[in-house]
Design a protein around this motif. Structure first.
Motif, PDB file in Angstrom:
ATOM      1  N   ALA A 125       0.837  -1.208   0.000  1.00 27.58           N
ATOM      2  CA  ALA A 125       0.000   0.000   0.000  1.00 27.58           C
ATOM      3  C   ALA A 125       0.872   1.259   0.000  1.00 27.58           C
ATOM      4  O   ALA A 125       0.607   2.211  -0.754  1.00 27.58           O
ATOM      5  N   SER A 126       1.934   1.249   0.810  1.00 27.22           N
ATOM      6  CA  SER A 126       2.792   2.438   0.893  1.00 27.22           C
ATOM      7  C   SER A 126       3.639   2.613  -0.362  1.00 27.22           C
ATOM      8  O   SER A 126       3.819   3.734  -0.852  1.00 27.22           O
ATOM      9  N   PHE A 127       4.154   1.516  -0.917  1.00 20.35           N
ATOM     10  CA  PHE A 127       4.940   1.600  -2.152  1.00 20.35           C
ATOM     11  C   PHE A 127       4.091   2.153  -3.297  1.00 20.35           C
ATOM     12  O   PHE A 127       4.564   2.960  -4.097  1.00 20.35           O
ATOM     13  N   LEU A 128       2.839   1.724  -3.366  1.00 23.80           N
ATOM     14  CA  LEU A 128       1.966   2.217  -4.441  1.00 23.80           C
ATOM     15  C   LEU A 128       1.724   3.716  -4.294  1.00 23.80           C
ATOM     16  O   LEU A 128       1.683   4.448  -5.284  1.00 23.80           O
ATOM     17  N   GLN A 129       1.583   4.166  -3.051  1.00 22.65           N
ATOM     18  CA  GLN A 129       1.411   5.606  -2.810  1.00 22.65           C
ATOM     19  C   GLN A 129       2.659   6.371  -3.253  1.00 22.65           C
ATOM     20  O   GLN A 129       2.566   7.405  -3.909  1.00 22.65           O
ATOM     21  N   ILE A 130       3.833   5.836  -2.878  1.00 22.90           N
ATOM     22  CA  ILE A 130       5.090   6.510  -3.201  1.00 22.90           C
ATOM     23  C   ILE A 130       5.258   6.677  -4.707  1.00 22.90           C
ATOM     24  O   ILE A 130       5.618   7.743  -5.195  1.00 22.90           O
ATOM     25  N   GLN A 131       4.984   5.608  -5.445  1.00 23.77           N
ATOM     26  CA  GLN A 131       5.282   5.685  -6.880  1.00 23.77           C
ATOM     27  C   GLN A 131       4.339   6.626  -7.635  1.00 23.77           C
ATOM     28  O   GLN A 131       4.605   7.008  -8.764  1.00 23.77           O
ATOM     29  N   ASN A 132       3.260   7.050  -6.965  1.00 26.27           N
ATOM     30  CA  ASN A 132       2.431   8.109  -7.552  1.00 26.27           C
ATOM     31  C   ASN A 132       3.145   9.455  -7.528  1.00 26.27           C
ATOM     32  O   ASN A 132       2.834  10.352  -8.291  1.00 26.27           O
ATOM     33  N   PHE A 133       4.082   9.605  -6.588  1.00 30.10           N
ATOM     34  CA  PHE A 133       4.737  10.904  -6.415  1.00 30.10           C
ATOM     35  C   PHE A 133       6.214  10.885  -6.793  1.00 30.10           C
ATOM     36  O   PHE A 133       6.862  11.909  -6.783  1.00 30.10           O
ATOM     37  N   SER A 134       6.755   9.692  -7.063  1.00 27.86           N
ATOM     38  CA  SER A 134       8.185   9.596  -7.317  1.00 27.86           C
ATOM     39  C   SER A 134       8.430   8.807  -8.591  1.00 27.86           C
ATOM     40  O   SER A 134       7.823   7.765  -8.817  1.00 27.86           O
ATOM     41  N   ASN A 135       9.303   9.314  -9.460  1.00 29.34           N
ATOM     42  CA  ASN A 135       9.658   8.509 -10.626  1.00 29.34           C
ATOM     43  C   ASN A 135      11.023   7.842 -10.456  1.00 29.34           C
ATOM     44  O   ASN A 135      11.629   7.356 -11.390  1.00 29.34           O
ATOM     45  N   GLU A 136      11.469   7.817  -9.198  1.00 30.44           N
ATOM     46  CA  GLU A 136      12.731   7.131  -8.886  1.00 30.44           C
ATOM     47  C   GLU A 136      12.479   5.671  -8.533  1.00 30.44           C
ATOM     48  O   GLU A 136      13.429   4.920  -8.304  1.00 30.44           O
ATOM     49  N   PHE A 137      11.212   5.296  -8.394  1.00 38.94           N
ATOM     50  CA  PHE A 137      10.881   4.060  -7.707  1.00 38.94           C
ATOM     51  C   PHE A 137       9.691   3.368  -8.370  1.00 38.94           C
ATOM     52  O   PHE A 137       8.708   4.013  -8.711  1.00 38.94           O
ATOM     53  N   GLU A 138       9.777   2.045  -8.543  1.00 40.63           N
ATOM     54  CA  GLU A 138       8.591   1.311  -9.010  1.00 40.63           C
ATOM     55  C   GLU A 138       8.505  -0.088  -8.393  1.00 40.63           C
ATOM     56  O   GLU A 138       9.475  -0.843  -8.409  1.00 40.63           O
ATOM     57  N   LEU A 139       7.332  -0.396  -7.860  1.00 39.91           N
ATOM     58  CA  LEU A 139       7.041  -1.758  -7.409  1.00 39.91           C
ATOM     59  C   LEU A 139       6.636  -2.530  -8.657  1.00 39.91           C
ATOM     60  O   LEU A 139       5.503  -2.419  -9.127  1.00 39.91           O
ATOM     61  N   ILE A 140       7.583  -3.292  -9.229  1.00 43.40           N
ATOM     62  CA  ILE A 140       7.286  -3.891 -10.547  1.00 43.40           C
ATOM     63  C   ILE A 140       6.520  -5.213 -10.435  1.00 43.40           C
ATOM     64  O   ILE A 140       5.866  -5.634 -11.372  1.00 43.40           O
ATOM     65  N   GLN A 141       6.594  -5.844  -9.246  1.00 39.26           N
ATOM     66  CA  GLN A 141       5.919  -7.145  -9.122  1.00 39.26           C
ATOM     67  C   GLN A 141       5.726  -7.525  -7.654  1.00 39.26           C
ATOM     68  O   GLN A 141       6.527  -7.147  -6.796  1.00 39.26           O
ATOM     69  N   VAL A 142       4.637  -8.279  -7.423  1.00 47.19           N
ATOM     70  CA  VAL A 142       4.426  -8.870  -6.106  1.00 47.19           C
ATOM     71  C   VAL A 142       4.301 -10.386  -6.283  1.00 47.19           C
ATOM     72  O   VAL A 142       3.544 -10.849  -7.148  1.00 47.19           O
ATOM     73  N   PHE A 143       5.058 -11.131  -5.489  1.00 46.47           N
ATOM     74  CA  PHE A 143       4.915 -12.586  -5.494  1.00 46.47           C
ATOM     75  C   PHE A 143       4.042 -12.973  -4.308  1.00 46.47           C
ATOM     76  O   PHE A 143       4.325 -12.598  -3.163  1.00 46.47           O
ATOM     77  N   SER A 144       2.974 -13.704  -4.598  1.00 40.93           N
ATOM     78  CA  SER A 144       2.099 -14.157  -3.523  1.00 40.93           C
ATOM     79  C   SER A 144       1.604 -15.560  -3.823  1.00 40.93           C
ATOM     80  O   SER A 144       1.025 -15.803  -4.876  1.00 40.93           O
ATOM     81  N   ARG A 145       1.855 -16.485  -2.907  1.00 38.42           N
ATOM     82  CA  ARG A 145       1.380 -17.855  -3.100  1.00 38.42           C
ATOM     83  C   ARG A 145      -0.133 -17.919  -2.997  1.00 38.42           C
ATOM     84  O   ARG A 145      -0.788 -18.642  -3.702  1.00 38.42           O
ATOM     85  N   SER A 146      -0.662 -17.130  -2.081  1.00 37.37           N
ATOM     86  CA  SER A 146      -2.116 -17.146  -1.913  1.00 37.37           C
ATOM     87  C   SER A 146      -2.753 -16.258  -2.967  1.00 37.37           C
ATOM     88  O   SER A 146      -2.086 -15.489  -3.657  1.00 37.37           O
ATOM     89  N   SER A 147      -4.065 -16.369  -3.097  1.00 41.11           N
ATOM     90  CA  SER A 147      -4.752 -15.578  -4.126  1.00 41.11           C
ATOM     91  C   SER A 147      -5.283 -14.269  -3.545  1.00 41.11           C
ATOM     92  O   SER A 147      -6.283 -13.729  -3.983  1.00 41.11           O
ATOM     93  N   THR A 148      -4.567 -13.775  -2.513  1.00 44.14           N
ATOM     94  CA  THR A 148      -4.970 -12.511  -1.888  1.00 44.14           C
ATOM     95  C   THR A 148      -5.135 -11.421  -2.956  1.00 44.14           C
ATOM     96  O   THR A 148      -4.299 -11.292  -3.847  1.00 44.14           O
TER      97      THR A 148
END
Lengths: 256, 256
Positions: free
Chosen positions: B18-41
């Motif tokens: 949640a926080s990384f997604l907020q950050i990348q709205n305001f910063s072009n230095e940073f991107e959450l390119i992928q999330v690995f999740s075993r569960s289907s959350t």
């Protein structure tokens, strides 16, 4: 007009006086007519003529509120130079019976930790009252409601248990903060870094049941982390407390 | 542009995403390119194409953040299909050595208690970082500073002690709330009445040293009240905890 005499000059007395003075600015049902104080403590906003340190000069009032240390309550109640007046103490742990028999007895227990230098909002402090007859209870309830939005009638046995519960959530919690502070100091860490966690712990308990807010190694039966923590704690006292509280959380987690 | 892959779907992962997604709205230095999740959350606001549950599909990134349970960290780090990348875990108690040797290792430990359903402000959460070389430490520091205003470099031994201190101020404190809740229930008292006291206890520790904030029977060596409390506690576990913490406060008061 309810006339009140307050006896005492400690933390509870200090905050009660401040709140009573505020109330009487807005209410003509109530007056703090006198404060008895052995010490020469200065009460800001309180007229010097209203303070006495001589029991013979204590004025006639509807209620005498004894806000002194637990061990002094009986002796102070023996000194009140009247008969058949309502006399109450403010302690969480002292029985109503410890008050002198020559007056009507009561308890007026505000459940809070009071420090002289920290302002508090009395409106939010629960007040627990007890009396030996209904008329006194109604008077006490009226005074309590002038101060606070939450007023409860309880008996001496409930009050003692409430005081024990208060020791757990205040005295013992604060002591855990002290131990954590010691651990931080020993490892060159500022205690400040724990403050957001302390704040969040409190915020969670305001909206969640304690058993649902429980996290950490013991609650998830993480024996490896518990062992590793115990190895890293060098202080015997800290270790004993870690072990006992962990056992208690583990036992509780098994029951769920 | 720092490319980040986050691995995990628990409470810490949830709040980091949640926080990384907020950050990348305001910063072009940073991107959450992928999330690995075993569960289907389901991660709200996260594009489904950015989620994978197959280690073979993990993308190349500058840093892999493993936010999984302590016991799964080693196994997850073994699965990362790259070499010589920066791989960090987020645990307070797991050694940096538990990460697989084929990648560069680090720790990114946010000190807070995370619950999925309770929003938190990451800006106020201290983040403790550790790496094996200075360049990685600088990268990790940069990411940490995007999230939080307080970032600290510490070693694994300090981190373990910090985690122990956190157990004292969070897990153990919450368990004391649980015991107080039990006492209230047993005596037909609502736990709610303790909440102003709990809040004040926290507010005091924000501005006072723990030893100066200590009040109660043990801190004033009031043996009579302590005895009377112990007589009123019927539960053996509560009694043992009352005794041990009281002894610890008494021992500390004597030293002052």
């Amino acid at each position: 007009m309810i006339k009140v005499v307050l006896i005492g000059s400690g933390n509870v007395a200090h905050h009660l006086i401040a709140s009573f003075l505020q109330i009487q600015n807005f209410s003509n049902e109530f007056e703090l007519i006198q404060v008895f104080s052995r010490s020469s403590t200065v009460f800001l906003q309180l007229d010097a003529s209203k303070i006495t340190s001589d029991y013979n000069l204590i004025k006639e009032a509807d209620i005498y509120i004894i806000a002194v240390s637990d061990s002094a309550i009986t002796e102070v109640s023996n000194q009140i130079p009247f008969k058949n007046k309502l006399v109450v103490h403010t302690s969480g742990s002292v029985s109503i019976d410890k008050l002198n028999n020559s007056n009507r007895k009561g308890v007026f227990y505000p459940l809070q930790t009071f420090s002289k230098n920290k302002e508090i909002n009395f409106k939010e402090i629960p007040i627990f009252i007890e009396c030996q007859n209904e008329a006194d209870l109604i008077l006490l309830e009226k005074i309590a409601h002038l101060l606070s939005d939450s007023v409860y009638r309880i008996d001496s046995s409930q009050r003692k248990s409430l005081h024990v519960a208060a020791v757990f959530v205040n005295n013992f919690v604060n002591h855990l903060y002290k131990l954590a502070n010691d651990i931080c100091t020993e490892h060159q860490l500022p205690f400040e870094v724990l403050k957001p966690l302390i704040q969040e712990t409190t915020e969670k308990i305001m909206i969640m049941q304690p058993e649902n807010a429980q996290t950490g190694p013991a609650s998830r039966n993480d024996i490896e982390t518990i062992k590793s923590h115990l190895e890293s704690i060098t202080n015997e006292n800290q270790k004993k407390i870690y072990e006992l509280l962990t056992q208690s959380i583990l036992a509780n987690a098994k029951k769920l």
